[in-house]
Design an enzyme around this catalytic site. Structure first.
Site, PDB file in Angstrom:
ATOM      1  N   HIS A  99       0.879  -1.170   0.000  1.00 38.65           N
ATOM      2  CA  HIS A  99       0.000   0.000   0.000  1.00 38.65           C
ATOM      3  C   HIS A  99       0.921   1.226   0.000  1.00 38.65           C
ATOM      4  CE1 HIS A  99      -2.400  -2.993   2.315  1.00 38.65           C
ATOM      5  NE2 HIS A  99      -3.475  -2.388   1.847  1.00 38.65           N
ATOM      6  N   ASP A 102       2.352   1.943   3.353  1.00 38.26           N
ATOM      7  CA  ASP A 102       3.281   0.958   3.936  1.00 38.26           C
ATOM      8  C   ASP A 102       4.719   1.365   3.677  1.00 38.26           C
ATOM      9  OD1 ASP A 102       1.008  -0.621   4.260  1.00 38.26           O
ATOM     10  OD2 ASP A 102       1.447  -1.878   2.506  1.00 38.26           O
TER      11      ASP A 102
HETATM   12  C1  XUL Z   1      -7.648  -6.504   4.502  1.00 42.07           C
HETATM   13  C2  XUL Z   1      -6.870  -6.901   3.328  1.00 42.07           C
HETATM   14  C3  XUL Z   1      -6.005  -5.849   2.705  1.00 42.07           C
HETATM   15  C4  XUL Z   1      -5.901  -5.931   1.236  1.00 42.07           C
HETATM   16  C5  XUL Z   1      -5.165  -4.800   0.591  1.00 42.07           C
HETATM   17  O1  XUL Z   1      -8.511  -7.477   4.975  1.00 42.07           O
HETATM   18  O2  XUL Z   1      -6.903  -8.033   2.911  1.00 42.07           O
HETATM   19  O3  XUL Z   1      -4.765  -5.912   3.304  1.00 42.07           O
HETATM   20  O4  XUL Z   1      -5.272  -7.123   0.840  1.00 42.07           O
HETATM   21  O5  XUL Z   1      -5.661  -3.573   0.942  1.00 42.07           O
END
Ligand code: XUL
Ligand code: CO
Length: 436
Positions: A99, A102
């Protein structure tokens, strides 16, 4: 070096008792014409592995993820890059997922966050060139910042909607810069708590508008990969719009987005929706939309997203059965999984990935055996044999009319039972393949 006590993890085979060795993941081993490495493009999830320290609602971090730097600084962001690449190299992991927030600490002003993203992505790119490690997918975190309390694409605030757009734009820029194969939308807060304050139709249309803008922009900057929806039925919202694969696929078709999107199926999200992991994989695959996998497992006794490293070989076998039948993934296997809070040492991070990679490798070996064994496929083919000839073939060809079928039934007067489902026999076939 951040993990100086950890060697490069070797494959030592099922008899090995070395906790820092693979028992089943043997990258060069060929299964059904492809190496394990090709079948299983594993990815490290930046957030759990390099950021999460075990904080939960009841207590602070147990694991130290500072990597020798002060948290919230760019030095820390870079230390995470160094540690992450060392980690992936030691495990032979070829991809990572991230992300935006992150990889850098988020600043108060989005312009500064974006500057930091430029800086860190230059740094990551250098490491990628030096190691050959690649980006599987990127995404924007549009659920942690308080501005997204009512959603991103589904927010009631046009101003917040613009911030969602800005984050997607930048996350796409970085994903393209890093050569990412995919771009994920996980609708973390795209849903509602109560219909007393929510216009569901408007919110869903607004999400579609945002996705269409993302596709248009992504294609304009040269993104040729897949966009993904990662379905999840609940948590953090009580009701999330991308409930499961079937719901998300229907939404994409309704809004003409199905050519650009596929599914990123997460095991624990499917089980939260009351499905098996295999079910959501199958629904995606038969619709031509099985793109990528978030590889974890849930705890059936708990009603929330525990994101555990997978060890259940029945689950990984059935997953790999679906993947093999679908002809493989265009994406990969991202370990969206975290260590349990009391497993707080660097060794635990390695044990977790070894467990997960081995569980999928063993699942691959066993799924191939089920397919080669042939009894399951033969039974399914036989089960529908009445559609191969006569009236059944006419139904399938689309030529039959309701009156004709009713006349056929009248002629018979009473139907034979449709044949035993043989579930217990088939389950014993699976066990015999799994445990020999
Ligand atoms: C949350 C989840 C996230 C997604 C990406 O449940 O799975 O981490 O994978 O935003
Ligand atoms: Co996920």
């Amino acid at each position: 070096m951040y993990f100086e006590n950890i060697p490069v993890i070797p494959y030592e085979g099922p008899q090995s008792r070395n906790p820092l060795a693979f028992k089943f993941y043997n990258p060069d081993q060929v299964i059904m014409g492809k190496t394990m490495r090709e079948h299983l493009p594993f990815a490290m999830a930046w957030w759990h592995n390099l950021c999460a320290g075990g904080t939960d609602m009841f207590g602070r971090d147990t694991a130290d993820k500072s990597f020798g730097a002060e948290k919230g600084t760019m030095e820390h962001a870079k230390a995470k890059v160094d540690a992450g690449f060392e980690f992936m190299q030691k495990l032979g992991i070829e991809y990572f997922c991230f992300h935006d927030v992150d990889i850098v600490p988020e600043a108060d002003d989005i312009k500064e966050t974006n500057r930091r993203l430029d800086e860190i992505s230059d740094y990551i790119l250098e490491k990628m060139k030096a190691t050959g490690i690649k980006c599987l997918w990127g995404t924007a975190n549009m659920f942690s910042n308080p501005r997204f309390m009512n959603g991103a694409g589904s927010t009631n605030s046009a101003e917040v909607y613009c911030f969602a757009a800005a984050q997607i734009k930048k996350a796409l820029d970085i994903t393209v810069k890093l050569g990412g194969k995919g771009y994920v939308f996980w609708g973390g807060r795209e849903g509602y708590e109560t219909l007393l304050n929510t216009d569901v139709k408007f919110e869903q249309e607004n999400i579609a508008r945002l996705m269409k803008m993302a596709v248009k922009y992504g294609r304009s900057i040269g993104f040729t990969g897949d966009f993904y929806i990662e379905p999840k039925p609940k948590e953090p919202m009580k009701h999330q719009y991308d409930f499961d694969a079937a719901t998300a696929i229907g939404f994409l078709r309704q809004h003409g987005l199905d050519k650009d999107f596929k599914m990123n199926i997460e095991a624990n999200h499917a089980t939260l929706a009351g499905h098996t992991f295999q079910h959501d994989l199958r629904i995606s695959a038969i619709n031509g939309m099985l793109g990528s996998i978030d590889a974890n497992q849930g705890d059936y006794l708990l009603g929330w997203d525990t994101d555990e490293f997978p060890f259940d070989v029945y689950e990984t076998t059935m997953c790999m059965y679906e993947v093999l039948k679908a002809g493989g993934l265009t994406g990969g296997f991202n370990f969206d999984a975290k260590n349990r809070r009391p497993s707080y040492t660097p060794e635990d991070m390695f044990h977790a990935y070894i467990l997960g990679m081995d569980a999928f490798a063993l699942g691959l070996i066993k799924a191939a055996k089920i397919i080669e064994d042939g009894r399951i496929d033969a039974f399914i083919a036989e089960r529908y044999a009445s559609y191969k000839t006569g009236i059944g073939a006419k139904i399938v060809s689309g030529e039959a009319t309701l009156e004709e079928l009713a006349a056929y039934a009248d002629e018979l007067g009473a139907a034979k039972l449709p044949g035993s489902g043989r579930q217990e026999y088939l389950e014993s076939v699976v066990n015999s393949v799994l445990f020999t």
